[in-house]
Enzyme design. Structure first.
Site, PDB file in Angstrom:
ATOM      1  CG  PHE A 129       0.278  -3.502   6.931  1.00  0.00           C
ATOM      2  CD1 PHE A 129       0.790  -4.569   7.649  1.00  0.00           C
ATOM      3  CD2 PHE A 129      -0.075  -3.709   5.600  1.00  0.00           C
ATOM      4  CE1 PHE A 129       0.953  -5.822   7.055  1.00  0.00           C
ATOM      5  CE2 PHE A 129       0.081  -4.955   5.005  1.00  0.00           C
ATOM      6  CZ  PHE A 129       0.598  -6.022   5.737  1.00  0.00           C
ATOM      7  CG  ASP A 214       1.887   2.036   1.824  1.00  0.00           C
ATOM      8  OD1 ASP A 214       1.039   1.879   0.917  1.00  0.00           O
ATOM      9  OD2 ASP A 214       2.308   1.113   2.533  1.00  0.00           O
ATOM     10  CE  LYS A 243      -4.608  -4.099   0.722  1.00  0.00           C
ATOM     11  NZ  LYS A 243      -3.440  -3.631   1.462  1.00  0.00           N
TER      12      LYS A 243
HETATM   13  C1  PLP Z   1      -2.114  -4.090   1.800  1.00  0.00           C
HETATM   14  C2  PLP Z   1      -1.077  -3.071   2.032  1.00  0.00           C
HETATM   15  C3  PLP Z   1       0.263  -3.283   1.699  1.00  0.00           C
HETATM   16  C4  PLP Z   1       0.770  -4.606   1.183  1.00  0.00           C
HETATM   17  O1  PLP Z   1       0.184  -4.978  -0.013  1.00  0.00           O
HETATM   18  P1  PLP Z   1       0.335  -6.503  -0.529  1.00  0.00           P
HETATM   19  O2  PLP Z   1      -0.302  -6.462  -1.874  1.00  0.00           O
HETATM   20  O3  PLP Z   1      -0.361  -7.379   0.451  1.00  0.00           O
HETATM   21  O4  PLP Z   1       1.786  -6.785  -0.586  1.00  0.00           O
HETATM   22  C5  PLP Z   1       1.166  -2.255   1.869  1.00  0.00           C
HETATM   23  N1  PLP Z   1       0.767  -1.072   2.380  1.00  0.00           N
HETATM   24  C6  PLP Z   1      -0.512  -0.829   2.721  1.00  0.00           C
HETATM   25  C7  PLP Z   1      -0.889   0.517   3.240  1.00  0.00           C
HETATM   26  C8  PLP Z   1      -1.473  -1.826   2.575  1.00  0.00           C
HETATM   27  O5  PLP Z   1      -2.725  -1.588   2.954  1.00  0.00           O
END
Ligand code: PLP
Length: 390
Positions: A129, A214, A243
């Site tokens: 994700f 990521d 986050k």
């Molecule tokens: C939550 C998340 C995102 C997206 O972050 P947003 O602040 O919702 O745009 C991207 N990559 C990972 C691994 C995430 O957990």
């Protein structure tokens, strides 16, 4: 009639009005133990005095001036992130998706600047994700989220997470970079097998690709290190985080090496709000707390305790829980029973959790969680598990 707020979420029918450490209080007065942490965001719990102090002090001075000018707090936060990571430079934005977007742009620009404009594709992993923008949706390649939004943005290939042979075989003359989460969050807490990140690094070095992590969810202390990849000691070229960076204040960052950032010159990227004074004041305070001696050791101890408790629970209730998953406090259980129903029942019993792919329930306590609160959470988990077996 359509609700006033666009109904894009399957929300639980509860509204919180106040938070205190690991607890949330709903408008009906009910108290919840928060093992959701706003999806790994409120890492220092709710209303941490240092964060309140930092935000309110900054709010009295200056909220926003724009990146047309120097923004004082950016220098300091960037330097602290650099001092504690592989990175040489930082771009500030407002969310995880934006941080990943920046990472994708950095990777493509690097190839274009170094004479390989034909290299623009990123290889990512199934089950990943990366956010909800058009590029980050295409990067993750999750059919469910892409359907109905037109052709996916071009330039992304997919292989199974954890499989180095597949990854190597997928590299073409058009590949610019590899993009992975060291621990998959939304996908169901799959953790990179030992040697995986080192293998990716080797593939990247062999073919002239950039390695992009990521760590939007796995970063900022969640696994007991500032960034999860530190456990394997394999540095990327680019890293997206967000986050927990603002502890609840929206802020994201894309960390880069000097080599990777070769094309990121004036005018190449930007954001109106990115790294604004309020965000920087809070991020700096988050780093004050996280980088203080002993903080990560405490996270590790809490994670250790939670891991042992969950292992015992899984062993005792095999008809309810299949296995424990994850790393550090980015953890949870794969359920035998439906995870959505588990999340509902836990909430009704006073414990907030987050669902994930592969029938997983994520347990994401704030990093300041204490032993007795872990016991309280496990007690609730056990009580709910018993409902299913009795
Ligand atoms: C939550 C998340 C995102 C997206 O972050 P947003 O602040 O919702 O745009 C991207 N990559 C990972 C691994 C995430 O957990």
């Amino acid at each position: 009639m359509i609700p006033a707020v666009l109904p894009t979420y399957a929300r639980a029918d509860v509204t919180f009005e106040r938070g205190e450490g690991p607890y949330l209080f709903a408008t009906d007065g009910k108290r919840y133990l928060d093992f959701a942490s706003g999806v790994a965001v409120t890492a220092l719990g709710h209303c941490h005095p240092r964060l309140i102090e930092a935000l309110t002090a900054q709010a009295q001075k200056l909220w926003h001036s724009s990146n047309l000018f120097q923004v004082a707090g950016q220098q300091k936060v960037a330097q602290r992130l650099i001092a504690h990571s592989f990175a040489d430079s930082v771009f500030f934005c407002n969310s995880g998706a934006e941080a990943v977007e920046c990472a994708i742009k950095v990777a493509r620009k690097y190839q274009a600047e170094t004479g390989h404009a034909e290299k623009y594709r990123l290889i990512a992993c199934t089950g990943s994700f990366h956010g909800r923008t058009l590029a980050t949706l295409a990067a993750a390649g999750n059919e469910k989220y892409l359907r109905g939004f037109g052709p996916p943005a071009p330039g992304f290939d997919h292989v199974a997470f954890g499989n180095l042979n597949e990854m190597r075989a997928k590299v073409t003359k058009e590949t610019a970079a590899i993009l992975v989460e060291p621990v998959q969050g939304e996908g169901g807490l799959a953790t990179a097998p030992e040697g995986y990140l080192a293998g990716l690094r080797a593939i990247c070095d062999e073919f002239g690709l950039l390695l992009v992590y990521d760590e939007v969810q796995s970063g900022m202390g969640r696994t007991g290190r500032l960034f999860a990849h530190e456990w394997e000691g394999v540095a990327p070229d680019v890293l997206a985080t967000a986050k927990a960076l603002g502890g609840g204040f929206p802020v994201g960052a894309c960390l880069v090496t000097e080599r990777a950032a070769v094309g990121m010159t004036a005018g190449s990227h930007g954001s109106t709000f990115g790294g604004n004074p309020l965000a920087m004041a809070v991020a700096d305070a988050v780093l004050d707390v996280m980088l203080a001696p002993g903080f990560f050791a405490r996270v590790e101890r809490a994670a250790d305790l939670l891991r042992r408790r969950l292992d015992a629970l899984v062993a005792e209730y095999p008809k309810v829980f299949a296995e424990r998953r994850g790393k550090g406090l980015l953890t949870g259980v794969k359920c035998v029973v439906p995870n959505t129903e588990m999340v509902d029942r836990l909430r009704k019993a006073g414990l907030l959790t987050v669902g994930a792919g592969e029938n997983v329930v994520r347990l994401l306590p704030p990093l300041i969680i204490e032993e007795r609160q872990i016991d309280e959470a496990v007690g609730i988990l056990e009580g709910v598990a018993r409902q299913w077996t009795s």
